[in-house]
Design an enzyme around this catalytic site. Structure first.
Site, short mmCIF file in Angstrom:
data_model
loop_
_atom_site.label_atom_id
_atom_site.label_comp_id
_atom_site.label_asym_id
_atom_site.label_seq_id
_atom_site.Cartn_x
_atom_site.Cartn_y
_atom_site.Cartn_z
CG ASP A 60 -1.94 0.90 1.24
OD1 ASP A 60 -3.18 0.12 1.25
OD2 ASP A 60 -1.35 1.99 1.61
CB ILE A 61 1.07 4.27 -2.33
CG1 ILE A 61 2.02 5.27 -2.60
CG2 ILE A 61 -0.33 5.14 -1.59
CD1 ILE A 61 1.32 5.57 -4.20
CG HIS B 155 -8.50 -3.03 -2.25
ND1 HIS B 155 -9.47 -2.23 -3.25
CD2 HIS B 155 -8.34 -2.09 -1.29
CE1 HIS B 155 -10.05 -1.29 -2.20
NE2 HIS B 155 -9.43 -1.49 -1.13
CG HIS C 162 -6.95 -2.89 2.93
ND1 HIS C 162 -6.44 -1.57 2.69
CD2 HIS C 162 -7.70 -2.58 2.57
CE1 HIS C 162 -6.80 -1.03 2.70
NE2 HIS C 162 -8.17 -1.51 2.25
P1 5GP Z 1 -9.56 1.09 -0.20
O1 5GP Z 1 -9.48 2.58 0.66
O2 5GP Z 1 -10.97 1.06 -0.81
O3 5GP Z 1 -10.45 0.44 0.77
O4 5GP Z 1 -7.98 1.06 -0.19
C1 5GP Z 1 -7.17 1.50 -0.72
C2 5GP Z 1 -5.91 1.64 -0.74
O5 5GP Z 1 -5.29 1.52 -1.72
C3 5GP Z 1 -5.28 3.07 0.32
O6 5GP Z 1 -4.85 2.09 1.67
C4 5GP Z 1 -4.56 3.45 -0.34
O7 5GP Z 1 -3.10 3.85 0.34
C5 5GP Z 1 -3.71 2.64 -1.10
N1 5GP Z 1 -3.39 2.92 -3.04
C6 5GP Z 1 -4.70 4.20 -3.73
N2 5GP Z 1 -3.97 4.59 -4.41
C7 5GP Z 1 -2.52 3.80 -4.39
C8 5GP Z 1 -1.32 4.01 -5.29
O8 5GP Z 1 -0.89 4.21 -6.54
N3 5GP Z 1 -0.63 2.72 -5.56
C9 5GP Z 1 -0.29 1.99 -4.18
N4 5GP Z 1 0.36 0.95 -4.43
N5 5GP Z 1 -1.89 1.63 -2.86
C10 5GP Z 1 -2.68 2.87 -3.35
#
Ligand code: 5GP
Ligand code: ZN
Length: 119
Positions: A35-36, A105, A107
């Site tokens: 995760d970034i 996705h 985590h």
């Molecule tokens: P969500 O909030 O949808 O459950 O998780 C999305 C995740 O993607 C977040 O934890 C965010 O930090 C990660 N993320 C967003 N953009 C990028 C990216 O460009 N690269 C990576 N490696 N992770 C990302």
């Protein structure tokens, strides 16, 4: 068509290599990358290569690939050596639950104490 790459999807672009990511594992059907914006010492995202907007939609359409995501999440935890101490697999679903990327996705979080219930 269901599962086809979406031109405006960040994670489809990671699958295709158009956007770089630190990939830690790959299978025929999944990619796992860091995760970034990590929220724990281990914070890896496991995604299916096919595009579905969330985990439940993926599981309904492609149950074997949903199982692959979970298996790979466990393999990430073992690779990262957080399987002994415990880790959490999180499937945020819907913006109210914090989902910001609408490509399914999981985590994988570990390497620190994890509170229950989560916020
Ligand atoms: P969500 O909030 O949808 O459950 O998780 C999305 C995740 O993607 C977040 O934890 C965010 O930090 C990660 N993320 C967003 N953009 C990028 C990216 O460009 N690269 C990576 N490696 N992770 C990302
Ligand atoms: Zn996608």
């Amino acid at each position: 068509m269901a599962g086809e790459p979406q031109t405006d999807c960040l994670f489809c672009k990671i699958v295709s290599g158009d956007i770089p990511a630190t990939i830690v594992r790959e299978s025929d059907t999944t990619v796992a990358f860091r995760d970034i914006n990590p929220q724990a010492p281990t914070h890896v995202l496991v995604i299916p290569k096919v595009h579905y907007p969330d985990a439940a939609t993926l599981a309904a359409a492609e149950p074997q690939i949903a199982a692959d995501v979970l298996r790979e999440a466990g393999a990430v935890a073992a690779d990262e050596k957080v399987d002994g101490s415990g880790y959490r697999i999180i499937l945020n679903t819907g913006s109210g639950a914090g989902q910001t990327v609408f490509h399914a996705h999981a985590h994988v979080l570990g390497g620190r104490g994890l509170q229950w219930p989560p916020g």
